[in-house]
Design a protein around this motif. Structure first.
Motif, PDB file in Angstrom:
ATOM      1  N   PHE A  47     -17.649   8.892   2.338  1.00 54.98           N
ATOM      2  CA  PHE A  47     -17.871   8.787   1.093  1.00 54.98           C
ATOM      3  C   PHE A  47     -19.537   8.468   0.871  1.00 54.98           C
ATOM      4  O   PHE A  47     -19.997   7.960   1.804  1.00 54.98           O
ATOM      5  N   GLU A  65      -4.739   5.798   7.282  1.00 53.69           N
ATOM      6  CA  GLU A  65      -5.278   6.725   6.504  1.00 53.69           C
ATOM      7  C   GLU A  65      -6.832   7.577   7.092  1.00 53.69           C
ATOM      8  O   GLU A  65      -7.314   6.683   7.816  1.00 53.69           O
ATOM      9  N   GLY A  66      -6.671   8.670   6.804  1.00 55.82           N
ATOM     10  CA  GLY A  66      -8.201   9.452   7.225  1.00 55.82           C
ATOM     11  C   GLY A  66      -9.335   8.613   6.586  1.00 55.82           C
ATOM     12  O   GLY A  66      -9.270   8.323   5.497  1.00 55.82           O
ATOM     13  N   PHE A  67     -10.454   8.598   7.505  1.00 52.01           N
ATOM     14  CA  PHE A  67     -11.692   8.314   7.186  1.00 52.01           C
ATOM     15  C   PHE A  67     -12.484   8.817   5.837  1.00 52.01           C
ATOM     16  O   PHE A  67     -12.287   9.999   6.232  1.00 52.01           O
ATOM     17  N   VAL A  68     -12.698   8.387   4.884  1.00 53.50           N
ATOM     18  CA  VAL A  68     -13.163   9.127   3.833  1.00 53.50           C
ATOM     19  C   VAL A  68     -14.665   8.940   3.858  1.00 53.50           C
ATOM     20  O   VAL A  68     -15.515   7.911   3.939  1.00 53.50           O
ATOM     21  N   GLU A  89     -18.911   4.072  -3.288  1.00 52.08           N
ATOM     22  CA  GLU A  89     -17.718   3.459  -3.754  1.00 52.08           C
ATOM     23  C   GLU A  89     -17.896   2.973  -5.000  1.00 52.08           C
ATOM     24  O   GLU A  89     -18.804   2.439  -5.648  1.00 52.08           O
ATOM     25  N   GLN A 133      -7.261  -4.735   8.516  1.00 54.52           N
ATOM     26  CA  GLN A 133      -7.390  -3.370   8.606  1.00 54.52           C
ATOM     27  C   GLN A 133      -8.255  -3.161   9.757  1.00 54.52           C
ATOM     28  O   GLN A 133      -8.990  -4.154  10.357  1.00 54.52           O
ATOM     29  N   LYS A 180      -4.092   0.018   7.927  1.00 52.89           N
ATOM     30  CA  LYS A 180      -4.147  -1.035   6.997  1.00 52.89           C
ATOM     31  C   LYS A 180      -2.811  -1.698   7.040  1.00 52.89           C
ATOM     32  O   LYS A 180      -1.683  -0.858   6.828  1.00 52.89           O
ATOM     33  N   ASN A 215      -8.865   4.957  -3.819  1.00 54.08           N
ATOM     34  CA  ASN A 215      -8.577   3.997  -2.667  1.00 54.08           C
ATOM     35  C   ASN A 215      -7.175   3.205  -2.812  1.00 54.08           C
ATOM     36  O   ASN A 215      -6.420   3.125  -2.411  1.00 54.08           O
ATOM     37  N   GLU A 216      -7.403   2.065  -3.810  1.00 56.11           N
ATOM     38  CA  GLU A 216      -6.591   1.155  -4.190  1.00 56.11           C
ATOM     39  C   GLU A 216      -6.618   0.495  -5.578  1.00 56.11           C
ATOM     40  O   GLU A 216      -7.735   0.802  -6.056  1.00 56.11           O
ATOM     41  N   ILE A 276      -8.210   4.706   9.743  1.00 56.03           N
ATOM     42  CA  ILE A 276      -8.313   3.206   9.331  1.00 56.03           C
ATOM     43  C   ILE A 276      -6.878   2.815   9.059  1.00 56.03           C
ATOM     44  O   ILE A 276      -5.967   3.520   8.422  1.00 56.03           O
ATOM     45  N   ARG A 322       0.813  -0.869   0.023  1.00 50.24           N
ATOM     46  CA  ARG A 322       0.029   0.020  -0.095  1.00 50.24           C
ATOM     47  C   ARG A 322       0.619   1.522   0.142  1.00 50.24           C
ATOM     48  O   ARG A 322       0.453   2.349  -0.596  1.00 50.24           O
ATOM     49  N   PHE A 344     -13.572   6.392  -4.167  1.00 50.35           N
ATOM     50  CA  PHE A 344     -14.612   6.768  -3.138  1.00 50.35           C
ATOM     51  C   PHE A 344     -15.091   7.983  -3.792  1.00 50.35           C
ATOM     52  O   PHE A 344     -14.545   8.825  -4.199  1.00 50.35           O
TER      53      PHE A 344
HETATM   54  P1  AMP Z   1      -9.888  -1.879   0.999  1.00 51.18           P
HETATM   55  O1  AMP Z   1      -9.146  -3.160   1.466  1.00 51.18           O
HETATM   56  O2  AMP Z   1      -8.487  -0.694   1.146  1.00 51.18           O
HETATM   57  O3  AMP Z   1     -10.403  -1.732  -0.187  1.00 51.18           O
HETATM   58  O4  AMP Z   1     -10.839  -1.366   1.821  1.00 51.18           O
HETATM   59  C1  AMP Z   1     -12.017  -2.225   2.164  1.00 51.18           C
HETATM   60  C2  AMP Z   1     -13.292  -1.314   2.427  1.00 51.18           C
HETATM   61  O5  AMP Z   1     -12.999  -0.571   3.606  1.00 51.18           O
HETATM   62  C3  AMP Z   1     -13.412  -0.319   1.293  1.00 51.18           C
HETATM   63  O6  AMP Z   1     -14.089  -0.786   0.199  1.00 51.18           O
HETATM   64  C4  AMP Z   1     -14.207   0.846   2.131  1.00 51.18           C
HETATM   65  O7  AMP Z   1     -15.615   0.300   2.232  1.00 51.18           O
HETATM   66  C5  AMP Z   1     -13.628   0.739   3.636  1.00 51.18           C
HETATM   67  N1  AMP Z   1     -12.491   1.820   3.536  1.00 51.18           N
HETATM   68  C6  AMP Z   1     -11.274   1.528   3.393  1.00 51.18           C
HETATM   69  N2  AMP Z   1     -10.479   2.729   3.320  1.00 51.18           N
HETATM   70  C7  AMP Z   1     -11.330   3.646   3.653  1.00 51.18           C
HETATM   71  C8  AMP Z   1     -11.131   4.755   4.327  1.00 51.18           C
HETATM   72  N3  AMP Z   1     -10.071   5.774   4.153  1.00 51.18           N
HETATM   73  N4  AMP Z   1     -12.288   5.589   4.500  1.00 51.18           N
HETATM   74  C9  AMP Z   1     -13.513   5.155   4.509  1.00 51.18           C
HETATM   75  N5  AMP Z   1     -13.722   3.655   4.349  1.00 51.18           N
HETATM   76  C10 AMP Z   1     -12.588   3.055   3.703  1.00 51.18           C
END
Ligand code: AMP
Length: 374
Positions: free
Chosen positions: A187, A182-185, A190, A158, A147, A267-268, A145, A107, A257
């Motif tokens: 959103f 990372e800061g909570f987004v 998605e 996470q 991760k 996000n990724e 969050i 990441r 997001f």
């Molecule tokens: P990821 O493994 O990074 O895809 O995260 C899995 C899920 O967690 C995402 O699809 C979002 O629903 C939630 N999520 C991850 N990062 C964030 C963030 N920075 N803010 C809000 N929700 C998040």
């Protein structure tokens, strides 16, 4: 000129899961042979492959064997051994290279790459230890969050921290690897864009998908995403920028997001066909799998076109029996099952695609079917 791989030649796939299976089925349509490297015997891709090499992904002899039998090699997941893949690039034709995997399997390097491509990400910090997290957390605040830098998927690896009291919940993550916080987004939706590029630089995006997760696992993808046209354009532009800066060959799925004001945050990324692109098998004039095969085999790419609004719903272990009992009720559903023998709870076993003139009616039909109780 990009090297062309012709029907009759052999495509090697690292990874025997459903993504490999759907790649293989697409390739077989054009007359390619498939070799698969996968540690388990009866894998979804192994079931449709011509040559099965059953060994660990970092087994040197197995990688050599794959190189020997394959005219081109691709992969269906990003957590493969980078050093093994790099060695493979010296022994065989691997048009996607190994760098894309190195960058996206961590990441930290992934976020740096997204920022360098000029795209927005959530504010984040990199922390190697729990103590460092405690020191630096003020830079991003709560909620946030944490991760693991490596190896997370479907929400594993996470931890959401709502306030300073939650900090100790993140401690265990550091036993696994370095972490980012990372800061909570906040959103509103998605979305994801699947971008595909060949060695001649031809690049196309599939229509933007709107992704609905349940327990961090993708449940539904609705296409087109129910977002403003300007947001869809921003999303596509971002995916194209990232693909360009990576000089992508093959497929990159970019998860994003959408914020209240219609802007986006990345996000990724995943360097392979993606669960949120399965709808393209029926709903587009080119599926993500066929386009991927075209890209790695040096074919020209086709401009994607959506035939009809669509919903893709994932079939997890607990949904298999209710779905199979309901097949006769839904002649318009395209049912895909991946040939996995053990229907464990939350294991991705298949998916259903519904093409429709009316997304709301189809969503209601999915609810009324009772196959996916909340
Ligand atoms: P990821 O493994 O990074 O895809 O995260 C899995 C899920 O967690 C995402 O699809 C979002 O629903 C939630 N999520 C991850 N990062 C964030 C963030 N920075 N803010 C809000 N929700 C998040």
């Amino acid at each position: 000129m990009t090297k062309m791989i012709y029907p009759g030649q052999t495509i090697g796939i690292i990874g025997g899961g459903q993504l490999g299976r759907m790649m293989a089925v697409a390739a077989k349509e054009a007359g390619y042979k498939i070799a698969v490297l996968e540690p388990t015997m009866d894998s979804p891709c192994g079931q449709v492959a011509d040559i099965r090499i059953v060994a660990a992904y970092d087994d040197e002899a197995a990688l050599e064997e794959l190189a020997e039998v394959s005219d081109v090699i691709t992969y269906e997941f990003e957590n493969i051994d980078y050093d093994g893949l790099k060695r493979l690039t010296q022994m065989a034709y691997v048009p996607q290279g190994a760098e894309l995997v190195r960058i996206t399997q961590n990441r930290v390097t992934e976020k740096q790459m997204i920022v360098e491509a000029g795209c927005p990400v959530a504010p984040y910090i990199v922390t190697s230890t729990y103590e460092e997290l405690l020191e630096k957390i003020g830079e991003i605040g709560f909620p946030c969050i944490v991760k693991t830098a490596r190896g997370g998927y479907d929400g594993k690896g996470q931890q959401l921290l709502k306030s300073a009291e939650d900090l100790q919940l993140a401690k265990d993550l550091f036993t696994h690897s370095q972490c980012i916080a990372e800061g909570f987004v906040p959103f509103t939706k998605e979305i994801s864009v699947i971008v595909q590029r060949n060695g001649d630089g031809e690049t196309y995006c599939l229509p933007v998908g709107e992704n609905i997760h349940i327990n961090h696992i993708l449940h539904e993808t609705i296409v087109p995403a129910r977002i403003e046209l300007s947001t869809a354009q921003l999303a596509e532009e971002a995916a194209l920028k990232i693909a360009d800066s990576l000089k992508l060959i093959g497929t990159l799925a970019v998860e994003m997001f959408v914020l209240e004001d219609g802007s986006i945050v990345i996000n990724e990324c995943a360097p392979r066909p993606h669960n949120s692109g399965h709808y393209s098998i029926e709903a587009c004039n080119i599926s993500q799998f066929t386009q991927h095969i075209r890209a790695v085999c040096g074919w020209p790419l086709r401009k994607p076109k959506l035939w009809a609004p669509s919903i893709m719903v994932n079939v997890l272990g607990q949904h298999v029996v209710p779905l199979t009992n309901s097949i006769s009720k839904f002649p318009d559903w395209s049912v895909h099952l991946y040939g996995k023998s053990e229907a464990k709870v939350n294991r991705k076993m298949g998916h259903v695609t519904i093409m429709t003139d009316d997304i709301n009616t189809a969503l209601q039909q999915i609810t009324d079917s009772g196959i996916w109780p909340e």
